[in-house]
Design an enzyme around this catalytic site. Structure first.
Site, PDB file in Angstrom:
ATOM      1  N   ASP A   1     147.240  88.993  51.014  1.00 54.60           N
ATOM      2  CA  ASP A   1     147.693  90.159  50.400  1.00 54.60           C
ATOM      3  C   ASP A   1     148.749  89.980  49.415  1.00 54.60           C
ATOM      4  O   ASP A   1     148.906  90.559  48.321  1.00 54.60           O
ATOM      5  CB  ASP A   1     147.698  91.180  51.577  1.00 54.60           C
ATOM      6  CG  ASP A   1     146.348  91.897  51.936  1.00 54.60           C
ATOM      7  OD1 ASP A   1     145.703  92.404  51.191  1.00 54.60           O
ATOM      8  OD2 ASP A   1     146.155  91.915  52.960  1.00 54.60           O
ATOM      9  N   LYS A   2     149.615  89.291  50.214  1.00 55.77           N
ATOM     10  CA  LYS A   2     150.869  89.232  49.519  1.00 55.77           C
ATOM     11  C   LYS A   2     150.768  88.063  48.207  1.00 55.77           C
ATOM     12  O   LYS A   2     151.448  88.753  46.969  1.00 55.77           O
ATOM     13  CB  LYS A   2     152.217  88.449  50.314  1.00 55.77           C
ATOM     14  CG  LYS A   2     152.503  89.431  51.464  1.00 55.77           C
ATOM     15  CD  LYS A   2     153.466  88.706  52.479  1.00 55.77           C
ATOM     16  CE  LYS A   2     154.060  89.668  53.757  1.00 55.77           C
ATOM     17  NZ  LYS A   2     154.736  88.740  54.738  1.00 55.77           N
TER      18      LYS A   2
END
Length: 409
Positions: free
Chosen positions: A169-170
């Site tokens: 996600d990051k």
């Protein structure tokens, strides 16, 4: 908002983690981010735990510097309002599964019709083609499919292990924010908008490839299973805790031997060159571990630093916030949120001396800016009240919108 993206307006139709994180990065750097959420429930991360003032810490941390409007996109009036907002925007971000925005009437073609210069980012799990296109996806799914869990395990023979943070996600958020910036730069040069497509799987594979897929670089080479590089992962136990010590050059190796009072290792042929130290990595790390057990972390830090050896204590999260280097960096800032109270968060990581990002606005409550955003579109009080009555909008925390509704009744 001040910052290098001041004057840029972003429509954020994304939810959960990667998309909102990407737009939050741009909001931190000065963009006006309008977060569009469904009435009544909003982004799912609003409902997560660790809450204060009705807001979860996750939502607060990845949705700051945004304004919230609620729109029911299944209603034609909601879709039309979103397109009106898009007309005024520079960027449009969505992370629905492929095909959903087209069915809602807010796909790239729909938005580009009203705003040909729009930079439209579609963020998905697996892309737009292939057998997994419509599968649901969360961070652990990408970690498993990309090989990251096997890399984290240390070898192909070990049980795969998750990285204990939402790394895909990051990474996808970072890749998305960079891609948006690149597309805006091209638009500045050419005047042309474009559709930018990014999948989480592509973002992670691109990130991993150069350092972790070396054996797969040559497509015609026969590749064996990946063996463990060493049995120690460079986190060592000390007399009172844990630390890391990493040496690469001959100078650093000499410094380590001196700090550990083991100059006899300098005469050991197994460790005489970088290549020899790599070939005998298990023996080298095991010997290092045995010695490090003899003193405390602080004692070793003093000795290793005096000899120029790269090292650091392995800190808990509680210890990180008070470490002198973290404090000196001013990366952590405290602000007052109108609903959640006192917050401690990180500032934007990059510091822009020519266009500093000086403002910090807390994450919005659901529908907090409905009347403000609609007024910017020229929507009057009576129309707002009518849209509210129809359920097209929902200003759950917007006192001005509630006043319009009450006046109309």
């Amino acid at each position: 908002m001040s910052g290098p993206y001041e004057g840029i307006r972003i429509v954020d139709l994304s939810a959960m983690l990667a998309g909102p994180w990407a737009t939050s990065i741009l909001g931190d750097q000065g963009a006006d981010v309008i977060k569009v959420e469904p009435p009544g429930r909003g982004d799912h991360t609003r409902a997560l735990g660790n809450r204060r003032g009705g807001l979860s810490s996750t939502f607060l941390n990845i949705n700051r510097n945004k304004r919230s409007i609620t729109l029911d996109l299944k209603k034609p009036e909601g879709r039309d309002l979103l397109l009106r907002i898009a007309e005024t925007a520079d960027v449009f971000v969505q992370n629905f599964r492929p095909g959903v925005v087209e069915r809602l009437g807010v796909g790239y073609g729909d938005v580009a019709t009203v705003n040909p210069q729009i930079v439209y980012l579609s963020l998905s799990g697996f892309g737009e083609k292939g057998p997994w296109v419509r599968k649901p996806v969360y961070d652990p799914v990408i970690q498993a499919l990309s090989g990251l869990t096997t890399i984290q395990a240390g070898s192909d023979a070990e049980r795969p292990r998750l990285v204990r943070t939402v790394l895909p996600d990051k990474l996808s958020a970072m890749a998305a924010s960079q891609a948006i910036g690149a597309a805006l730069f091209r638009r500045e040069r050419t005047g042309a908008g474009q559709h930018v497509r990014l999948s989480m799987l592509d973002a992670v594979l691109s990130f991993l490839w150069a350092s972790d897929f070396n054996a797969q670089t040559w497509p015609d080479a026969e590749v064996s299973d990946q063996a463990a590089a060493s049995f120690i992962d460079l986190i060592y136990r000390t007399k009172d805790g844990h630390m890391t010590v990493a040496v690469m050059s001959d100078k650093e190796w000499h410094g380590l031997c001196t700090a550990l009072d083991r100059e006899d290792w300098l005469a050991d042929d197994r460790f005489s060159t970088p290549a020899a130290r790599d070939a005998n990595v298990d023996a080298r790390l095991e010997l290092t571990q045995q010695v490090l057990l003899e003193r405390t972390t602080d004692e070793w830090m003093e000795r290793l630093e005096a000899c120029g050896v790269p090292c650091a204590p392995a800190l808990t999260r509680h210890e990180v916030v008070d470490h002198p280097q973290v404090v000196a960096s001013d990366i952590l800032v405290e602000t007052e949120h109108h609903a959640a109270g006192r917050l401690r968060q990180t500032r934007t990581a990059a510091r822009f001396e020519g266009s500093p990002a000086t403002d910090m606005n807390g994450a919005p409550q659901l529908g907090e800016h409905c009347s403000e955003i609609l007024a910017e579109l020229g929507v009057g009080a009576a129309e707002m009240a009518d849209l509210y009555a129809q359920g097209v909008i929902g200003g759950e925390t917007d006192p001005a919108l509630t006043a319009h509704r009450v006046a109309a009744e």
